[in-house]
Write a protein that holds these residues in place. Structure first.
Motif, PDB file in Angstrom:
ATOM      1  N   GLY A  60       0.840  -1.183   0.000  1.00 22.88           N
ATOM      2  CA  GLY A  60       0.000   0.000   0.000  1.00 22.88           C
ATOM      3  C   GLY A  60       0.884   1.245   0.000  1.00 22.88           C
ATOM      4  O   GLY A  60       2.079   1.173  -0.286  1.00 22.88           O
ATOM      5  N   THR A  61       0.290   2.383   0.334  1.00 30.08           N
ATOM      6  CA  THR A  61       1.035   3.646   0.327  1.00 30.08           C
ATOM      7  C   THR A  61       0.611   4.492   1.516  1.00 30.08           C
ATOM      8  O   THR A  61      -0.585   4.588   1.819  1.00 30.08           O
ATOM      9  N   GLU A  62       1.586   5.077   2.191  1.00 32.20           N
ATOM     10  CA  GLU A  62       1.285   6.078   3.209  1.00 32.20           C
ATOM     11  C   GLU A  62       1.796   7.426   2.721  1.00 32.20           C
ATOM     12  O   GLU A  62       2.815   7.510   2.037  1.00 32.20           O
ATOM     13  N   TYR A  63       1.062   8.476   3.084  1.00 27.72           N
ATOM     14  CA  TYR A  63       1.341   9.808   2.560  1.00 27.72           C
ATOM     15  C   TYR A  63       1.772  10.735   3.700  1.00 27.72           C
ATOM     16  O   TYR A  63       1.208  10.689   4.796  1.00 27.72           O
ATOM     17  N   THR A  64       2.742  11.571   3.409  1.00 26.75           N
ATOM     18  CA  THR A  64       3.257  12.524   4.394  1.00 26.75           C
ATOM     19  C   THR A  64       3.157  13.938   3.837  1.00 26.75           C
ATOM     20  O   THR A  64       3.461  14.173   2.663  1.00 26.75           O
ATOM     21  N   TRP A  65       2.730  14.860   4.686  1.00 25.87           N
ATOM     22  CA  TRP A  65       2.665  16.286   4.338  1.00 25.87           C
ATOM     23  C   TRP A  65       3.462  17.043   5.374  1.00 25.87           C
ATOM     24  O   TRP A  65       3.235  16.894   6.578  1.00 25.87           O
ATOM     25  N   ARG A  66       4.408  17.848   4.933  1.00 28.02           N
ATOM     26  CA  ARG A  66       5.268  18.584   5.865  1.00 28.02           C
ATOM     27  C   ARG A  66       5.377  20.043   5.431  1.00 28.02           C
ATOM     28  O   ARG A  66       5.558  20.347   4.255  1.00 28.02           O
ATOM     29  N   TRP A  67       5.276  20.924   6.423  1.00 25.94           N
ATOM     30  CA  TRP A  67       5.444  22.367   6.193  1.00 25.94           C
ATOM     31  C   TRP A  67       6.479  22.898   7.172  1.00 25.94           C
ATOM     32  O   TRP A  67       6.486  22.527   8.359  1.00 25.94           O
ATOM     33  N   SER A  68       7.355  23.727   6.680  1.00 20.97           N
ATOM     34  CA  SER A  68       8.330  24.373   7.557  1.00 20.97           C
ATOM     35  C   SER A  68       8.466  25.835   7.156  1.00 20.97           C
ATOM     36  O   SER A  68       8.305  26.189   5.987  1.00 20.97           O
ATOM     37  N   PHE A  69       8.761  26.672   8.142  1.00 18.13           N
ATOM     38  CA  PHE A  69       8.806  28.123   7.895  1.00 18.13           C
ATOM     39  C   PHE A  69      10.021  28.705   8.605  1.00 18.13           C
ATOM     40  O   PHE A  69      10.347  28.305   9.729  1.00 18.13           O
ATOM     41  N   PRO A  70      10.737  29.640   8.004  1.00 15.88           N
ATOM     42  CA  PRO A  70      10.518  30.155   6.649  1.00 15.88           C
ATOM     43  C   PRO A  70      11.299  29.346   5.634  1.00 15.88           C
ATOM     44  O   PRO A  70      12.316  28.756   5.965  1.00 15.88           O
ATOM     45  N   ALA A  71      10.843  29.345   4.398  1.00 17.63           N
ATOM     46  CA  ALA A  71      11.507  28.574   3.354  1.00 17.63           C
ATOM     47  C   ALA A  71      12.756  29.267   2.848  1.00 17.63           C
ATOM     48  O   ALA A  71      13.696  28.630   2.395  1.00 17.63           O
ATOM     49  N   ASP A  72      12.779  30.603   2.904  1.00 16.97           N
ATOM     50  CA  ASP A  72      13.888  31.340   2.299  1.00 16.97           C
ATOM     51  C   ASP A  72      14.760  32.036   3.345  1.00 16.97           C
ATOM     52  O   ASP A  72      15.321  33.083   3.087  1.00 16.97           O
ATOM     53  N   ALA A  73      14.839  31.448   4.527  1.00 15.78           N
ATOM     54  CA  ALA A  73      15.635  32.068   5.584  1.00 15.78           C
ATOM     55  C   ALA A  73      17.104  32.035   5.213  1.00 15.78           C
ATOM     56  O   ALA A  73      17.596  31.082   4.624  1.00 15.78           O
ATOM     57  N   ASP A  74      17.812  33.100   5.569  1.00 10.74           N
ATOM     58  CA  ASP A  74      19.256  33.158   5.342  1.00 10.74           C
ATOM     59  C   ASP A  74      19.926  32.144   6.250  1.00 10.74           C
ATOM     60  O   ASP A  74      19.655  32.079   7.447  1.00 10.74           O
ATOM     61  N   ALA A  75      20.823  31.337   5.681  1.00 13.73           N
ATOM     62  CA  ALA A  75      21.479  30.302   6.472  1.00 13.73           C
ATOM     63  C   ALA A  75      22.215  30.890   7.666  1.00 13.73           C
ATOM     64  O   ALA A  75      22.337  30.268   8.715  1.00 13.73           O
ATOM     65  N   ASP A  76      22.708  32.159   7.529  1.00 12.11           N
ATOM     66  CA  ASP A  76      23.444  32.775   8.625  1.00 12.11           C
ATOM     67  C   ASP A  76      22.531  33.098   9.799  1.00 12.11           C
ATOM     68  O   ASP A  76      22.997  33.317  10.915  1.00 12.11           O
ATOM     69  N   ASP A  77      21.216  33.184   9.530  1.00 10.71           N
ATOM     70  CA  ASP A  77      20.274  33.503  10.602  1.00 10.71           C
ATOM     71  C   ASP A  77      19.871  32.271  11.398  1.00 10.71           C
ATOM     72  O   ASP A  77      19.230  32.388  12.440  1.00 10.71           O
ATOM     73  N   GLU A  78      20.175  31.082  10.905  1.00  8.42           N
ATOM     74  CA  GLU A  78      19.787  29.865  11.597  1.00  8.42           C
ATOM     75  C   GLU A  78      20.721  29.604  12.770  1.00  8.42           C
ATOM     76  O   GLU A  78      21.922  29.896  12.709  1.00  8.42           O
ATOM     77  N   PRO A  79      20.214  29.072  13.885  1.00  7.58           N
ATOM     78  CA  PRO A  79      21.060  28.784  15.036  1.00  7.58           C
ATOM     79  C   PRO A  79      22.180  27.820  14.648  1.00  7.58           C
ATOM     80  O   PRO A  79      21.930  26.786  14.030  1.00  7.58           O
ATOM     81  N   GLN A  80      23.406  28.156  15.004  1.00  5.23           N
ATOM     82  CA  GLN A  80      24.551  27.352  14.611  1.00  5.23           C
ATOM     83  C   GLN A  80      25.137  26.559  15.774  1.00  5.23           C
ATOM     84  O   GLN A  80      25.675  25.477  15.578  1.00  5.23           O
ATOM     85  N   THR A  81      25.081  27.101  16.966  1.00  2.00           N
ATOM     86  CA  THR A  81      25.668  26.439  18.120  1.00  2.00           C
ATOM     87  C   THR A  81      24.576  25.981  19.071  1.00  2.00           C
ATOM     88  O   THR A  81      23.401  26.355  18.937  1.00  2.00           O
ATOM     89  N   GLU A  82      24.965  25.170  20.037  1.00  2.00           N
ATOM     90  CA  GLU A  82      24.006  24.699  21.030  1.00  2.00           C
ATOM     91  C   GLU A  82      23.423  25.878  21.798  1.00  2.00           C
ATOM     92  O   GLU A  82      22.225  25.907  22.099  1.00  2.00           O
ATOM     93  N   ALA A  83      24.258  26.865  22.097  1.00  2.00           N
ATOM     94  CA  ALA A  83      23.758  28.057  22.790  1.00  2.00           C
ATOM     95  C   ALA A  83      22.756  28.819  21.939  1.00  2.00           C
ATOM     96  O   ALA A  83      21.725  29.311  22.435  1.00  2.00           O
ATOM     97  N   ASP A  84      23.047  28.906  20.619  1.00  2.00           N
ATOM     98  CA  ASP A  84      22.114  29.575  19.708  1.00  2.00           C
ATOM     99  C   ASP A  84      20.783  28.834  19.653  1.00  2.00           C
ATOM    100  O   ASP A  84      19.721  29.453  19.624  1.00  2.00           O
ATOM    101  N   ARG A  85      20.870  27.503  19.609  1.00  2.00           N
ATOM    102  CA  ARG A  85      19.634  26.713  19.527  1.00  2.00           C
ATOM    103  C   ARG A  85      18.805  26.863  20.801  1.00  2.00           C
ATOM    104  O   ARG A  85      17.574  26.945  20.739  1.00  2.00           O
ATOM    105  N   LYS A  86      19.461  26.878  21.941  1.00  2.00           N
ATOM    106  CA  LYS A  86      18.719  27.063  23.186  1.00  2.00           C
ATOM    107  C   LYS A  86      18.098  28.454  23.243  1.00  2.00           C
ATOM    108  O   LYS A  86      16.972  28.619  23.716  1.00  2.00           O
TER     109      LYS A  86
END
Length: 280
Positions: free
Chosen positions: A178-204
């Motif tokens: 058979g087939t199972e279907y997955t739908w996923r949304w994430s935001f923002p799609a066009d975020a600058d990579a430099d703006d994403e948390p890079q370290t554990e401290a940034d993620r916290k």
């Protein structure tokens, strides 16, 4: 004058070659049985192995390994009826090997055959009502509708995020594909990579306080519950829900800079390219 003739006892026949052949064949049979059990496996998730093939191969190995000592047992006993020089050593040795084959090969072969019979019985059953409740097109459309409602409830916009929708194969309750279907949304799609948390401290630092995260996710949970899902164990600042109907699971999470919604169906009959009609 009569020459003295040295007396010698009658030659005894122990059937030693039947014992040797049976002893050599048994460990070879163990190896062959294991090879049959492993035959067809190309790695996890890529198996071409079938219980029918394993059952057939296991029966052949067992019959061969049991057939040699059993044949020796019968022939030696028949010979002993005609010639008492044939001892019981050979028949007893062959009988021991017959028992060893029955225990070490016959029993596991019987278990494999039982598993095959159970699998065939299950395969003969029709798909359940849930598995046939939606065509592929309906499943994709309904899944997207629930996902978009959940995104809007979180305060996001499905049009501005990154939407990924994909099917993957699965086994139905009757063991068909058979087939199972997955739908996923994430935001923002066009975020600058430099703006994403890079370290554990940034993620916290990116995590919202729990009360704020729960407030953002509470409307999403309500959407999931209205769709027939129910709460499962919480995963930190995220939510996870599961279901018993056509929806199998839903997940959602939110931080200061991102959000994520993922839902998937149970295993449904049919596939993306099978040509089912929407109104079927």
């Amino acid at each position: 004058m009569v020459d003295d003739v040295a007396w010698s006892p009658p030659r005894r026949r122990n059937g030693i070659w039947w014992i040797v052949a049976s002893g050599l064949l048994l460990p070879a049979g163990w190896i062959a049985w294991l090879l049959v059990a492993l035959a067809g496996y190309n790695g996890a998730g890529n198996s071409t192995h079938t219980l029918s093939g394993q059952t057939g191969g296991s029966i052949v190995v067992t019959v061969v390994c049991a057939g040699v000592p059993l044949t020796g047992l019968v022939l030696l006993l028949v010979q002993r009826q005609r010639d008492r020089s044939v001892t019981l050593v050979g028949p007893i040795g062959c009988a021991v090997f017959v028992v060893l084959v029955a225990v070490t090969l016959g029993y596991p072969t019987t278990r494999v055959a039982q598993s095959w019979a159970a699998e065939e019985e299950q395969r003969a059953q029709p798909p359940t009502a849930t598995e046939t409740s939606r065509t592929p097109a309906q499943a994709e459309r309904d899944l997207a509708a629930v996902g978009e409602r959940a995104v809007r409830a979180m305060g996001g916009d499905p049009e501005t995020g990154d939407v990924v929708q994909f099917p993957r194969g699965c086994s139905l309750s009757n063991l068909e594909q058979g087939t199972e279907y997955t739908w996923r949304w994430s935001f923002p799609a066009d975020a600058d990579a430099d703006d994403e948390p890079q370290t554990e401290a940034d993620r916290k630092a990116d995590l919202l306080p729990q009360d704020q995260a729960e407030a953002r996710l509470a409307p999403v949970r309500e959407v999931f519950l209205d769709a027939g899902l129910r709460d499962a164990d919480p995963l930190g600042w995220d939510i996870r829900v599961v279901g018993d109907d056509w929806l199998a699971e839903g997940n959602a999470g939110v931080t200061r800079t991102s959000g994520d919604v993922m839902i998937e169906t149970t295993c449904l009959a049919g596939g993306p390219g099978d040509g089912y009609d929407d109104d079927a």
